[in-house]
Design an enzyme around this catalytic site. Structure first.
Site: not given
Ligand code: PXP
Length: 238
Positions: A7, A9, A18, A43, A50, A100, A151, A192, A213-214
């Site tokens: 991910n 994002d 910025r 997303h 974002h 989030t 999911e 997470g 993602g994060h």
């Molecule tokens: N899956 C879904 C459905 C999400 O909404 C997100 C966050 O956008 C993620 C996975 C990824 O989560 P994280 O950024 O905590 O890894």
């Protein structure tokens, strides 16, 4: 072995801080593919905090692996998805104020709206996954609306602050996974997940897609910092 959906994002989050052109999430998607990503997840939020529409349209042309669009089950997003046609849409809940995606989609309470959105997307060949809590009722409702996958939300497991709590949340996920597979639904997971907590989740039998993602973007910032500074230092050393 589960597929890894990356991910991107939060690459766009840095850009939007910025309102400039860098870092470009499209570049990040290319590099993620080079690193072995099996899918790119993005997303498109109602408030466009974002990812912007042009990111999605460009990625539809450039991404060579599975393109997974996360979005709310509402009209504007559905129209965009029908036009862009990502490989997969993951329907998520969306509240403007949240940091989030906090909880899973309440399919039970929104059955008709979700079902209508799912059918519209499926009619043009888009696969649909629902991001839901690891809860039997929600999984059964997902089966009822006819999606191919769910999911399961791993946020409670990820946020657990003690080993006992983490094990309890893990057991909930394992039970929900078994029920998901018994319903004939594909099993995806996300939210997470980090370099520390992902292994136990990846080892759950039948999990076929993880969306992360994060933690990946966070690590990318740090592992790239040394080189970035070295390059700037060379430019200012005249
Ligand atoms: N899956 C879904 C459905 C999400 O909404 C997100 C966050 O956008 C993620 C996975 C990824 O989560 P994280 O950024 O905590 O890894």
């Amino acid at each position: 072995m589960p597929a890894l959906g990356v991910n991107i994002d939060h690459v766009a989050t840095v850009r939007q801080a910025r309102l400039t052109f860098e870092p470009d999430p499209v570049w990040a998607a290319v590099l993620a593919e080079l690193g072995g990503a099996d899918g790119i997840t993005l997303h498109l939020r109602e408030d466009r905090r974002h990812i912007q529409d042009h990111d999605l349209y460009t990625m539809k042309k450039t991404v060579q692996v599975k393109l997974n669009l996360e979005m709310a089950a509402e009209e504007e997003m559905t129209a965009i998805a029908l036009e862009v046609r990502p490989d997969q849409v993951s329907l998520v809940p969306e509240k403007r104020e949240e940091l989030t995606t906090e909880g899973g989609l309440d399919v039970v309470a929104n059955l008709e709206r979700v079902e209508q959105c799912v059918h519209q997307l499926q009619q043009v060949g888009i696969e649909v996954s629902l991001f839901i809590d690891p809860d039997v009722e929600q999984i059964a409702a997902a089966k009822q609306v006819g999606v191919h996958a769910v999911e399961l939300h791993t946020g409670r497991y990820a946020d657990a602050t003690s080993a006992d709590e983490q094990q309890k949340e893990y057991d909930v996920i394992v039970k929900a996974s078994e029920f998901t597979v018994a319903q004939g639904l594909k099993l995806h997971m996300g939210h997470g997940l980090t370099y520390r907590n992902v292994s136990k989740i990846a080892a759950i039998p039948d999990v076929c897609e993880l969306n992360i993602g994060h933690s990946i973007v966070s690590r990318a910032v740090l592992v790239g910092m040394e080189q970035a500074v070295r390059e700037m230092k060379a430019l200012v050393t005249v």
